[in-house]
Write a protein that holds these residues in place. Structure first.
Motif, PDB file in Angstrom:
ATOM      1  N   ASP A 147      81.994  58.688  44.084  1.00  0.00           N
ATOM      2  CA  ASP A 147      83.035  57.987  43.613  1.00  0.00           C
ATOM      3  C   ASP A 147      83.858  58.743  42.864  1.00  0.00           C
ATOM      4  N   VAL A 148      85.031  59.378  43.515  1.00  0.00           N
ATOM      5  CA  VAL A 148      85.810  60.466  42.948  1.00  0.00           C
ATOM      6  C   VAL A 148      86.805  59.910  41.838  1.00  0.00           C
ATOM      7  N   PHE A 149      87.252  58.790  41.861  1.00  0.00           N
ATOM      8  CA  PHE A 149      88.173  58.375  41.020  1.00  0.00           C
ATOM      9  C   PHE A 149      87.603  58.290  39.404  1.00  0.00           C
ATOM     10  N   GLU A 150      86.167  57.509  39.582  1.00  0.00           N
ATOM     11  CA  GLU A 150      85.609  57.253  38.368  1.00  0.00           C
ATOM     12  C   GLU A 150      85.047  58.591  37.516  1.00  0.00           C
ATOM     13  N   THR A 151      84.522  59.541  38.649  1.00  0.00           N
ATOM     14  CA  THR A 151      83.955  60.681  38.054  1.00  0.00           C
ATOM     15  C   THR A 151      84.792  61.846  37.643  1.00  0.00           C
ATOM     16  N   VAL A 152      85.973  61.863  38.513  1.00  0.00           N
ATOM     17  CA  VAL A 152      87.267  62.634  37.756  1.00  0.00           C
ATOM     18  C   VAL A 152      87.688  62.221  36.442  1.00  0.00           C
ATOM     19  N   GLN A 153      87.832  60.638  36.253  1.00  0.00           N
ATOM     20  CA  GLN A 153      87.987  60.227  34.954  1.00  0.00           C
ATOM     21  C   GLN A 153      87.157  60.685  33.921  1.00  0.00           C
ATOM     22  N   ALA A 154      85.801  60.514  34.398  1.00  0.00           N
ATOM     23  CA  ALA A 154      84.769  60.912  33.315  1.00  0.00           C
ATOM     24  C   ALA A 154      85.083  62.448  32.821  1.00  0.00           C
ATOM     25  N   VAL A 155      84.867  63.201  33.861  1.00  0.00           N
ATOM     26  CA  VAL A 155      85.276  64.660  33.477  1.00  0.00           C
ATOM     27  C   VAL A 155      86.694  65.313  32.842  1.00  0.00           C
ATOM     28  N   ARG A 156      87.585  64.328  32.835  1.00  0.00           N
ATOM     29  CA  ARG A 156      88.803  64.486  32.343  1.00  0.00           C
ATOM     30  C   ARG A 156      88.659  63.966  30.780  1.00  0.00           C
ATOM     31  N   VAL A 157      87.815  63.201  30.615  1.00  0.00           N
ATOM     32  CA  VAL A 157      87.387  62.755  29.219  1.00  0.00           C
ATOM     33  C   VAL A 157      86.703  64.001  28.440  1.00  0.00           C
ATOM     34  N   TRP A 158      85.432  64.077  29.225  1.00  0.00           N
ATOM     35  CA  TRP A 158      84.887  65.207  28.718  1.00  0.00           C
ATOM     36  C   TRP A 158      85.518  66.435  28.585  1.00  0.00           C
ATOM     37  N   ARG A 159      86.546  66.919  29.473  1.00  0.00           N
ATOM     38  CA  ARG A 159      87.497  67.985  29.338  1.00  0.00           C
ATOM     39  C   ARG A 159      88.368  68.096  27.902  1.00  0.00           C
ATOM     40  N   GLY A 160      88.657  66.538  27.764  1.00  0.00           N
ATOM     41  CA  GLY A 160      89.624  66.494  26.677  1.00  0.00           C
ATOM     42  C   GLY A 160      88.786  66.764  25.260  1.00  0.00           C
ATOM     43  N   MET A 161      87.587  66.456  25.349  1.00  0.00           N
ATOM     44  CA  MET A 161      86.917  66.613  24.129  1.00  0.00           C
ATOM     45  C   MET A 161      86.676  68.193  24.062  1.00  0.00           C
ATOM     46  N   ARG A 162      86.322  68.888  25.069  1.00  0.00           N
ATOM     47  CA  ARG A 162      86.280  70.347  25.033  1.00  0.00           C
ATOM     48  C   ARG A 162      87.375  70.756  24.556  1.00  0.00           C
ATOM     49  N   ASP A 163      88.451  70.612  25.026  1.00  0.00           N
ATOM     50  CA  ASP A 163      89.798  71.365  25.004  1.00  0.00           C
ATOM     51  C   ASP A 163      90.091  71.009  23.400  1.00  0.00           C
ATOM     52  N   GLU A 164      89.745  69.838  22.913  1.00  0.00           N
ATOM     53  CA  GLU A 164      89.971  69.541  21.318  1.00  0.00           C
ATOM     54  C   GLU A 164      89.079  70.726  20.591  1.00  0.00           C
ATOM     55  N   ALA A 165      87.920  70.660  20.892  1.00  0.00           N
ATOM     56  CA  ALA A 165      86.804  71.547  20.035  1.00  0.00           C
ATOM     57  C   ALA A 165      87.533  72.969  20.315  1.00  0.00           C
ATOM     58  N   LEU A 166      88.024  73.377  21.451  1.00  0.00           N
ATOM     59  CA  LEU A 166      88.373  74.751  21.404  1.00  0.00           C
ATOM     60  C   LEU A 166      89.742  75.055  21.097  1.00  0.00           C
ATOM     61  N   THR A 167      90.388  74.300  20.313  1.00  0.00           N
ATOM     62  CA  THR A 167      91.489  74.506  19.784  1.00  0.00           C
ATOM     63  C   THR A 167      91.493  74.761  18.322  1.00  0.00           C
ATOM     64  N   PRO A 168      91.795  75.939  17.887  1.00  0.00           N
ATOM     65  CA  PRO A 168      91.757  76.383  16.526  1.00  0.00           C
ATOM     66  C   PRO A 168      92.344  75.441  15.733  1.00  0.00           C
ATOM     67  N   GLY A 169      91.683  75.272  14.510  1.00  0.00           N
ATOM     68  CA  GLY A 169      92.164  74.238  13.723  1.00  0.00           C
ATOM     69  C   GLY A 169      93.274  74.204  12.718  1.00  0.00           C
TER      70      GLY A 169
END
Length: 375
Positions: free
Chosen positions: A353-375
């Motif tokens: 299920d590519v679309f659904e998994t890519v969406q889930a990974v993009r949300v996960w990636r968004g959270m990681r990017d925010e955490a790794l953005t200096p404050g």
């Protein structure tokens, strides 16, 4: 103390290092975290596991700031082994060059499954005689965010029978030829050397072998002659019999040891180590508990120093944990396992299920990017 017990047991003891204690970001923790495989994760602890032929006999949680001292405290050859593992845990994984595509491995990527078989999990059968529709499906998966399309012409699910090479080639070759100029990164999912050779000639860029080049001698020879990356997957037995009472001393450590030995054999046969990827083989000769033990310990496999592929999509483990849900009702569980892989640094998530998994990974990636953005 774990070092003293290892010394007492001598060369029969092995040490394994599993990254754990993941933190949102390394900022403010100088010297207390390490980056996992050049990716988006940082870990603050290492689980040191000691085992011998009878299984685990000791373990310890070692903070990253003390891990070098711990490694130096070990006797030989365990100290050298642990030093190599530590280096591999933190070494970046090089991007894959697959035709016109470059697939970065400093972040989780999705590999879309395209089965051109009569008994496909995802397609319901029929694509084996319809290369136009199969090719269109591959393009659709790529547009949905799949970095690689994995094309297979033989089912290797539990109980599946072997398909003759000629039939398998007849299924996959027309699809690959239609996609040859589409600019997609294409993988061939096969155990057979003749199929690998035909697929590479037709436009495949990567070999994904559930038998880790053990099915026939020709498979290893083809891999050695080619320049294609190769996925080596752990398995126990063959698809027809692999689920008949599989047994392990310790599922996680046994799979690690098997992959380590297989990597060494394949490299000795002429395949460059930097061309290899590994897959722990969820569901291939493993019962529910074995699969869960491996999934919980996925980060251990980074110690082999190679990109990790995880294929848990729609597997029986999901059905067993959700009221025996049939394959078409395992999307939620598939995404849960994909995110479990991403959270342990897995680089390639092989999914239906590519679309659904890519969406889930993009949300996960968004959270990681925010955490790794200096404050």
């Amino acid at each position: 103390m774990i070092s003293a017990e290892i010394a007492r047991r001598g060369h029969s003891a092995r040490v394994y290092l599993r990254p754990t204690g993941f933190v949102d970001a390394p900022f403010g923790y100088d010297g207390q975290t390490l980056r996992l495989a050049g990716g988006l994760l940082w870990f603050a602890m290492v689980e040191a596991i000691a085992a011998d032929e009878n299984g685990r006999f000791a373990s310890a949680l070692v903070p990253v700031e003390r891990i070098e001292d711990f490694v130096e405290s070990l006797p030989e050859p365990q100290s050298s082994s642990a030093c190599t593992q530590l280096r591999r845990l933190t070494s970046p994984r090089a991007a894959l060059t697959l035709g016109q595509r470059t697939v970065r491995l400093d972040q989780p990527q999705v590999m879309g499954i395209l089965n051109v078989t009569p008994d496909s999990f995802s397609e319901g059968g029929g694509l084996e005689s319809d290369p136009d529709t199969a090719a269109a499906r591959a393009v659709e998966m790529s547009e949905s965010g799949a970095a690689i399309i994995d094309i297979g012409g033989e089912s290797t699910r539990p109980g599946a029978r072997t398909v003759w090479e000629g039939d398998e080639i007849a299924r996959v070759k027309p699809v690959l030829e239609k996609l040859h100029h589409a600019g997609l990164a294409l993988s061939i999912d096969t155990r057979k050397g003749q199929v690998m050779e035909a697929a590479l000639a037709a436009g495949a860029h990567l070999i994904n072998d559930v038998a880790a080049l053990t099915w026939d001698d020709e498979a290893l020879a083809v891999a050695a002659r080619s320049t294609a990356p190769v996925v080596l997957m752990h398995h126990q037995g063959n698809p027809a019999t692999m689920q008949q009472d599989p047994r392990y001393r310790d599922a996680l450590l046994d799979v690690y040891d098997w992959l380590e030995a297989r990597i060494d054999s394949v490299v000795a046969a002429g395949v460059a180590r930097e061309r290899l990827l590994i897959d722990p083989g969820i569901g291939f000769g493993k019962n529910l508990r074995h699969n869960l033990q491996i999934l919980n310990g996925l980060s251990l496999f980074h110690g082999l120093g190679l990109p990790i592929v995880l294929g848990a999509s729609r597997k029986r483990t999901i059905g067993a944990l959700s009221g025996e849900a049939p394959v078409e009702q395992r999307l939620g569980g598939s995404i849960a396992l994909a995110l479990k892989g991403a959270a342990q640094g897995v680089q390639l998530l092989r999914v239906h299920d590519v679309f659904e998994t890519v969406q889930a990974v993009r949300v996960w990636r968004g959270m990681r990017d925010e955490a790794l953005t200096p404050g």
